[in-house]
Motif scaffolding. Structure first.
Motif, PDB file in Angstrom:
ATOM      1  N   ASP A  46       0.804  -1.222   0.000  1.00 25.04           N
ATOM      2  CA  ASP A  46       0.000   0.000   0.000  1.00 25.04           C
ATOM      3  C   ASP A  46       0.837   1.273   0.000  1.00 25.04           C
ATOM      4  OD1 ASP A  46      -2.311  -1.565   0.174  1.00 25.04           O
ATOM      5  OD2 ASP A  46      -2.255  -1.580   2.357  1.00 25.04           O
ATOM      6  N   ALA A  47       2.093   1.167   0.362  1.00 24.88           N
ATOM      7  CA  ALA A  47       2.918   2.348   0.602  1.00 24.88           C
ATOM      8  C   ALA A  47       3.106   3.215  -0.633  1.00 24.88           C
ATOM      9  CB  ALA A  47       4.276   1.934   1.164  1.00 24.88           C
ATOM     10  N   GLY A  48       3.396   2.615  -1.775  1.00 24.83           N
ATOM     11  CA  GLY A  48       3.671   3.392  -2.978  1.00 24.83           C
ATOM     12  C   GLY A  48       2.505   4.274  -3.393  1.00 24.83           C
ATOM     13  N   ASP A  49       1.315   3.669  -3.452  1.00 24.18           N
ATOM     14  CA  ASP A  49       0.130   4.443  -3.836  1.00 24.18           C
ATOM     15  C   ASP A  49      -0.178   5.529  -2.814  1.00 24.18           C
ATOM     16  OD1 ASP A  49      -0.192   2.939  -6.129  1.00 24.18           O
ATOM     17  OD2 ASP A  49      -1.640   1.555  -5.224  1.00 24.18           O
ATOM     18  N   LEU A  50      -0.026   5.201  -1.528  1.00 17.40           N
ATOM     19  CA  LEU A  50      -0.303   6.180  -0.482  1.00 17.40           C
ATOM     20  C   LEU A  50       0.651   7.373  -0.578  1.00 17.40           C
ATOM     21  CD1 LEU A  50      -1.776   7.139   2.036  1.00 17.40           C
ATOM     22  CD2 LEU A  50      -0.242   5.694   3.393  1.00 17.40           C
ATOM     23  N   VAL A  80      -5.419  13.894   6.114  1.00 14.31           N
ATOM     24  CA  VAL A  80      -4.382  12.875   5.922  1.00 14.31           C
ATOM     25  C   VAL A  80      -4.885  11.524   6.412  1.00 14.31           C
ATOM     26  CG1 VAL A  80      -2.074  12.129   6.619  1.00 14.31           C
ATOM     27  CG2 VAL A  80      -2.469  14.505   5.992  1.00 14.31           C
ATOM     28  N   LEU A  81      -5.539  11.496   7.567  1.00 13.50           N
ATOM     29  CA  LEU A  81      -6.066  10.230   8.078  1.00 13.50           C
ATOM     30  C   LEU A  81      -7.091   9.623   7.116  1.00 13.50           C
ATOM     31  CD1 LEU A  81      -6.467  11.030  11.887  1.00 13.50           C
ATOM     32  CD2 LEU A  81      -4.594   9.833  10.735  1.00 13.50           C
ATOM     33  N   GLY A  82      -7.914  10.453   6.500  1.00 15.62           N
ATOM     34  CA  GLY A  82      -8.882   9.969   5.524  1.00 15.62           C
ATOM     35  C   GLY A  82      -8.204   9.374   4.302  1.00 15.62           C
ATOM     36  N   THR A  83      -7.141  10.008   3.851  1.00 17.66           N
ATOM     37  CA  THR A  83      -6.383   9.502   2.705  1.00 17.66           C
ATOM     38  C   THR A  83      -5.757   8.155   3.031  1.00 17.66           C
ATOM     39  OG1 THR A  83      -5.916  11.750   1.948  1.00 17.66           O
ATOM     40  CG2 THR A  83      -4.492  10.002   1.107  1.00 17.66           C
ATOM     41  N   ILE A  84      -5.190   8.032   4.217  1.00 19.93           N
ATOM     42  CA  ILE A  84      -4.594   6.756   4.625  1.00 19.93           C
ATOM     43  C   ILE A  84      -5.669   5.668   4.660  1.00 19.93           C
ATOM     44  CG2 ILE A  84      -3.458   5.516   6.517  1.00 19.93           C
ATOM     45  CD1 ILE A  84      -2.085   8.224   7.226  1.00 19.93           C
ATOM     46  N   GLU A  85      -6.826   5.986   5.210  1.00 16.42           N
ATOM     47  CA  GLU A  85      -7.914   5.005   5.297  1.00 16.42           C
ATOM     48  C   GLU A  85      -8.376   4.567   3.905  1.00 16.42           C
ATOM     49  OE1 GLU A  85     -12.244   4.421   7.471  1.00 16.42           O
ATOM     50  OE2 GLU A  85     -11.199   6.336   7.636  1.00 16.42           O
ATOM     51  N   GLU A  86      -8.435   5.489   2.955  1.00 19.74           N
ATOM     52  CA  GLU A  86      -8.854   5.150   1.589  1.00 19.74           C
ATOM     53  C   GLU A  86      -7.846   4.244   0.885  1.00 19.74           C
ATOM     54  OE1 GLU A  86      -9.786   8.504  -0.878  1.00 19.74           O
ATOM     55  OE2 GLU A  86     -11.059   9.395   0.672  1.00 19.74           O
ATOM     56  N   GLU A  87      -6.558   4.490   1.092  1.00 21.59           N
ATOM     57  CA  GLU A  87      -5.520   3.775   0.352  1.00 21.59           C
ATOM     58  C   GLU A  87      -5.080   2.462   0.997  1.00 21.59           C
ATOM     59  OE1 GLU A  87      -4.359   4.605  -2.685  1.00 21.59           O
ATOM     60  OE2 GLU A  87      -5.808   6.242  -2.655  1.00 21.59           O
ATOM     61  N   CYS A  88      -5.284   2.310   2.289  1.00 23.63           N
ATOM     62  CA  CYS A  88      -4.748   1.150   3.014  1.00 23.63           C
ATOM     63  C   CYS A  88      -5.884   0.271   3.526  1.00 23.63           C
ATOM     64  CB  CYS A  88      -3.864   1.612   4.171  1.00 23.63           C
ATOM     65  SG  CYS A  88      -2.478   2.624   3.638  1.00 23.63           S
ATOM     66  N   LYS A  89      -6.467  -0.494   2.637  1.00 23.65           N
ATOM     67  CA  LYS A  89      -7.580  -1.376   2.995  1.00 23.65           C
ATOM     68  C   LYS A  89      -7.049  -2.700   3.544  1.00 23.65           C
ATOM     69  CE  LYS A  89     -10.803   1.341   1.400  1.00 23.65           C
ATOM     70  NZ  LYS A  89     -11.655   2.068   2.267  1.00 23.65           N
TER      71      LYS A  89
END
Length: 109
Positions: free
Chosen positions: A12-16, A56-65
């Protein structure tokens, strides 16, 4: 100012990181290893203004399922010394572990 420390799956790291940098957040990436699965993960350090923390927390939640993955774990055969037979185990991977901490002082030189 806040420091967000996010531990995420390597997958998930690259996309995030791409999404966060597109949103003009600065991200520092640290390669780390998890203790449970002994697998690589990535720790991200993101310095943000307090008003941007939820974004930022919302972005992390969207990208890291989270998702399920089958791994094999060795188990000893009864009565046999040193003989192991792998068996599959379902584990949940992905998601993120996040710490948000106050920053007393921020210096950029």
């Amino acid at each position: 100012m806040k420091l967000i420390i996010a531990i995420v799956q390597d997958d998930d790291a690259g996309d995030l990181i791409d999404v966060l940098t597109e949103e003009n957040f600065r991200v520092t990436k640290l390669a780390t290893t998890g203790g449970f699965l002994k697998a690589g993960n990535t720790t991200l350090m993101i310095g943000v203004d307090e008003k941007d923390v939820d974004r930022v927390l919302g972005t992390i939640e969207e990208e890291c399922k989270t998702r399920d993955q089958v791994i094999t774990s060795p188990s000893p055969i009864d009565g046999a010394t040193g003989v192991y037979v792998p068996y599959p185990i379902d584990v949940e991977i992905g998601g993120a572990t996040i710490f948000v901490v106050d920053v007393d002082k921020f210096i950029k030189i």
